[in-house]
Design a protein around this motif. Structure first.
Motif, mmCIF file in Angstrom:
data_model
loop_
_atom_site.group_PDB
_atom_site.id
_atom_site.type_symbol
_atom_site.label_atom_id
_atom_site.label_comp_id
_atom_site.label_asym_id
_atom_site.label_seq_id
_atom_site.Cartn_x
_atom_site.Cartn_y
_atom_site.Cartn_z
ATOM 1 N N SER A 28 0.837 -1.198 0.000
ATOM 2 C CA SER A 28 0.000 0.000 0.000
ATOM 3 C C SER A 28 0.875 1.253 0.000
ATOM 4 C CB SER A 28 -0.926 0.004 1.213
ATOM 5 O OG SER A 28 -0.163 0.033 2.409
ATOM 6 N N GLU A 30 3.365 4.112 -1.351
ATOM 7 C CA GLU A 30 3.362 4.822 -2.630
ATOM 8 C C GLU A 30 4.760 5.361 -2.910
ATOM 9 O OE1 GLU A 30 0.904 5.483 -4.916
ATOM 10 O OE2 GLU A 30 -0.635 4.307 -3.868
ATOM 11 N N ASP A 134 -7.034 -1.106 -2.369
ATOM 12 C CA ASP A 134 -5.948 -0.175 -2.677
ATOM 13 C C ASP A 134 -6.290 0.768 -3.826
ATOM 14 O OD1 ASP A 134 -2.933 0.432 -2.263
ATOM 15 O OD2 ASP A 134 -3.196 0.311 -4.434
ATOM 16 N N ILE A 135 -5.918 2.019 -3.668
ATOM 17 C CA ILE A 135 -6.002 2.949 -4.791
ATOM 18 C C ILE A 135 -4.622 3.550 -5.023
ATOM 19 C CG2 ILE A 135 -8.450 3.550 -4.636
ATOM 20 C CD1 ILE A 135 -7.537 6.061 -3.059
ATOM 21 N N ASP A 136 -4.407 4.016 -6.256
ATOM 22 C CA ASP A 136 -3.127 4.636 -6.573
ATOM 23 C C ASP A 136 -3.171 6.080 -6.072
ATOM 24 O OD1 ASP A 136 -0.604 4.935 -7.563
ATOM 25 O OD2 ASP A 136 -1.274 5.392 -9.607
ATOM 26 N N GLU A 137 -2.690 6.272 -4.847
ATOM 27 C CA GLU A 137 -2.836 7.581 -4.206
ATOM 28 C C GLU A 137 -1.909 8.651 -4.778
ATOM 29 O OE1 GLU A 137 -3.870 7.075 0.348
ATOM 30 O OE2 GLU A 137 -2.279 5.686 -0.246
#
Ligand code: CA
Ligand code: CA
Length: 146
Positions: A28, A30, A134-137
């Protein structure tokens, strides 16, 4: 003097972006890469500045990591957010730094950055495993200074 635009070919840049994407499939955390000519002073101080400029402190778990490279200074910094520093041992980034340093000394910059990204991803996965939601923050694109 080398220039930021000449430092990596667009193919090499795409390989780096892809390495970030792959790393983030396991954690998670980045990861971002910033490249510029010179830190104009202390590289760690400048890395912190860039970290905030890129709003990298804006992740839910505070687990953003900046790989900062100053080409003409021959310097690089790995800067992780507070969420990481709170839970990892002090020597956490050593293996990542070593992997990068080894390639940089050989003049293999793209390879050094990629190995740094992959190693950082592996390291992060232990403490910050990938989660279903999960997101691509933070963007995986390379950030470039002057
Ligand atoms: Ca993510
Ligand atoms: Ca990302």
């Amino acid at each position: 003097m080398s220039k930021v635009e000449d430092f990596l070919t667009s193919e090499e840049e795409q390989e780096i972006v892809e390495a970030i994407r792959l790393s983030e499939l396991n954690t998670s955390g980045e990861i971002r890469v910033h490249i510029e000519n010179s830190a104009n002073g202390d590289a760690t101080h400048r890395a912190l500045e860039v970290f905030h400029y890129l709003k990298m402190d804006n992740t839910k778990l505070q687990n953003g990591v900046l790989i900062y490279v100053a080409i003409n200074d021959k310097a690089f910094v790995i800067y992780g957010d507070e969420g990481i520093n709170k839970v990892v041992p002090e020597n956490f980034w050593d293996s990542t730094k070593d992997a990068m340093q080894t390639q940089f000394k050989l003049g293999k910059f793209k390879q050094g950055i990629i190995e740094g990204i992959l190693k950082a991803g592996e390291q992060l996965a232990t403490f910050f495993p990938w989660k279903q939601d999960d997101i691509d923050e933070l963007s995986n694109e390379i950030s470039k200074g002057e």
